[in-house]
Design a protein around this motif. Structure first.
Motif, short mmCIF file in Angstrom:
data_model
loop_
_atom_site.label_atom_id
_atom_site.label_comp_id
_atom_site.label_asym_id
_atom_site.label_seq_id
_atom_site.Cartn_x
_atom_site.Cartn_y
_atom_site.Cartn_z
N MET A 103 -36.49 27.53 -25.03
CA MET A 103 -36.07 27.35 -26.37
C MET A 103 -35.28 26.13 -26.52
SD MET A 103 -34.70 31.16 -27.66
CE MET A 103 -33.77 31.23 -25.92
N ALA A 104 -35.47 25.21 -27.50
CA ALA A 104 -34.78 24.11 -27.73
C ALA A 104 -33.29 24.23 -27.75
CB ALA A 104 -35.41 23.27 -28.65
N TYR A 105 -32.52 23.47 -27.58
CA TYR A 105 -31.03 23.25 -27.93
C TYR A 105 -31.03 22.70 -29.29
CZ TYR A 105 -29.44 24.58 -23.35
OH TYR A 105 -29.20 25.25 -21.99
N THR A 106 -29.89 23.01 -29.93
CA THR A 106 -29.90 22.31 -31.42
C THR A 106 -28.69 21.29 -31.39
OG1 THR A 106 -30.49 24.25 -32.50
CG2 THR A 106 -29.09 22.54 -33.55
N VAL A 107 -28.80 20.15 -31.50
CA VAL A 107 -27.79 18.90 -31.58
C VAL A 107 -27.24 18.79 -33.20
CG1 VAL A 107 -27.31 16.93 -31.12
CG2 VAL A 107 -28.65 18.36 -29.38
N GLU A 112 -35.12 14.12 -30.61
CA GLU A 112 -36.34 15.19 -30.60
C GLU A 112 -37.36 14.83 -29.73
OE1 GLU A 112 -35.86 15.70 -35.50
OE2 GLU A 112 -37.17 14.15 -34.89
N ASN A 113 -37.57 13.75 -29.46
CA ASN A 113 -38.51 13.55 -28.30
C ASN A 113 -38.06 13.90 -26.96
OD1 ASN A 113 -39.90 11.99 -30.21
ND2 ASN A 113 -39.53 9.98 -29.53
N ALA A 114 -36.62 14.15 -26.74
CA ALA A 114 -36.27 14.78 -25.61
C ALA A 114 -36.33 16.46 -25.60
CB ALA A 114 -35.07 14.29 -25.13
N GLY A 115 -36.91 16.84 -26.84
CA GLY A 115 -37.05 18.51 -26.96
C GLY A 115 -35.94 18.89 -27.68
N TYR A 116 -34.94 18.38 -28.16
CA TYR A 116 -33.74 18.85 -29.04
C TYR A 116 -34.22 19.07 -30.52
CZ TYR A 116 -31.29 17.87 -24.76
OH TYR A 116 -30.89 17.49 -23.56
N PRO A 146 -30.05 4.38 -26.30
CA PRO A 146 -30.29 5.78 -26.40
C PRO A 146 -30.74 6.74 -25.17
CG PRO A 146 -31.48 4.33 -27.98
CD PRO A 146 -30.96 3.47 -27.07
N ARG A 147 -31.19 6.05 -24.22
CA ARG A 147 -31.43 6.91 -23.06
C ARG A 147 -30.22 7.34 -22.47
NH1 ARG A 147 -34.43 11.03 -21.24
NH2 ARG A 147 -34.55 10.87 -18.98
N GLU A 148 -29.04 6.52 -22.59
CA GLU A 148 -27.97 7.08 -21.76
C GLU A 148 -27.24 8.32 -22.49
OE1 GLU A 148 -23.49 4.97 -20.96
OE2 GLU A 148 -25.19 3.96 -22.08
N LEU A 149 -27.56 8.08 -23.73
CA LEU A 149 -27.07 9.46 -24.78
C LEU A 149 -27.82 10.51 -24.46
CD1 LEU A 149 -25.07 10.61 -26.85
CD2 LEU A 149 -26.79 9.96 -28.44
N ILE A 150 -29.07 10.43 -24.38
CA ILE A 150 -29.97 11.48 -23.69
C ILE A 150 -29.64 12.24 -22.66
CG2 ILE A 150 -32.24 12.28 -23.04
CD1 ILE A 150 -31.73 11.63 -26.25
N LEU A 151 -29.21 11.31 -21.58
CA LEU A 151 -28.62 11.77 -20.22
C LEU A 151 -27.39 12.51 -20.09
CD1 LEU A 151 -29.69 8.55 -17.91
CD2 LEU A 151 -31.00 10.85 -18.07
N LYS A 152 -26.35 12.04 -21.04
CA LYS A 152 -25.25 12.51 -21.28
C LYS A 152 -25.54 14.11 -21.84
CE LYS A 152 -21.97 8.54 -21.28
NZ LYS A 152 -21.07 9.11 -20.40
N THR A 153 -26.32 13.99 -22.66
CA THR A 153 -26.51 15.38 -23.67
C THR A 153 -27.25 16.25 -22.62
OG1 THR A 153 -26.71 14.13 -25.64
CG2 THR A 153 -27.87 16.52 -25.27
N GLN A 154 -27.94 15.89 -21.74
CA GLN A 154 -28.80 16.78 -20.87
C GLN A 154 -27.75 17.55 -19.74
OE1 GLN A 154 -31.76 14.36 -19.47
NE2 GLN A 154 -33.26 15.10 -20.81
#
Length: 225
Positions: free
Chosen positions: A1-5, A23-27, A106-114
């Motif tokens: 299930m996708a996390y909601t941000v 969204e491309n990262a699955g959120y 943006p990729r840096e934010l994705i990594l922090k989010t993950q």
């Protein structure tokens, strides 16, 4: 299930870029361009808030305090303007979970989010293969439930919703949020299907405390025993 941000960023171009990357990262992402619109959603329960500190009508600090007053366990990442070291210090003093300064990839934010969501959700004890709650023994792997030696039969969707509640104790979810997470994205029926599923779970498992939050949705109240 996708996390909601929930993303709050007043620069429309950056807002759109970050939303697309997330969204491309699955959120599942809900994006806001100002504080007022974000404040209308504060009682909802995303898995993560990402807040720009400088907003046209308020500050990320103010939103942070309002969010944490209602949902102290929901993590928050602050976005700060370029070279504003004081923003980082204030954010950390307030208790934000992470921080990122402009400009950033943006990729840096994705990594922090993950990493943040993995840290917050990856090792929770209620995700064990077997849960014992209110005299119910719930086996996740083989989808079985027993109560006082008697087997309880749930449909696959009832069992999925049951696990969703167990994995998010004491958090309020709207019908729309539950639909987004548990039903197929192509489902176009009424959100009353959530009510019907909850009703059946309650009938089969009356000792389970699934509360109705009138005019909004549902909350599973974790009760020891």
């Amino acid at each position: 299930m996708a996390y909601t941000v929930f993303l709050v960023e007043d620069n429309q171009d950056l807002n759109s870029i970050l939303q697309k990357y997330l969204e491309n990262a699955g959120y599942t992402v809900e994006a806001f361009l100002d504080g007022f619109c974000a404040q209308q959603k504060i009682r909802e329960t995303p898995d993560l808030w990402i807040l720009d500190i400088m907003l046209p009508d308020t500050t990320g600090y103010t939103l942070f305090k309002e969010i944490k007053a209602i949902h102290p366990d929901i993590p928050v990442i602050f976005i700060s303007a370029k070279n504003q070291e004081i923003d980082r210090v204030v954010g950390l003093e307030l208790g934000c979970d992470d921080y990122i300064s402009k400009p950033f990839l943006p990729r840096e934010l994705i990594l922090k989010t993950q990493k943040l969501l993995e840290r917050k959700n990856g090792t929770k004890p209620h995700r064990h293969a077997i849960n014992k709650i209110n005299d119910y023994t719930i086996h996740r792997e083989n989808h079985t439930i027993h109560h006082e030696g008697v087997s309880i039969s749930l449909t696959s969707k009832e069992f999925e919703l049951l696990l969703f509640f167990i994995d998010h104790p004491n958090r309020v979810f709207s019908r729309e949020q539950i639909l987004e997470r548990l039903w197929d994205k192509n489902y176009y029926g009424s959100d009353r299907v959530v009510d019907d599923t909850v009703r059946r779970i309650r009938k089969k498992m009356p000792k389970l405390s699934i509360e109705t939050v009138y005019g909004y949705g549902y909350r599973y109240r974790l009760v020891n025993g």
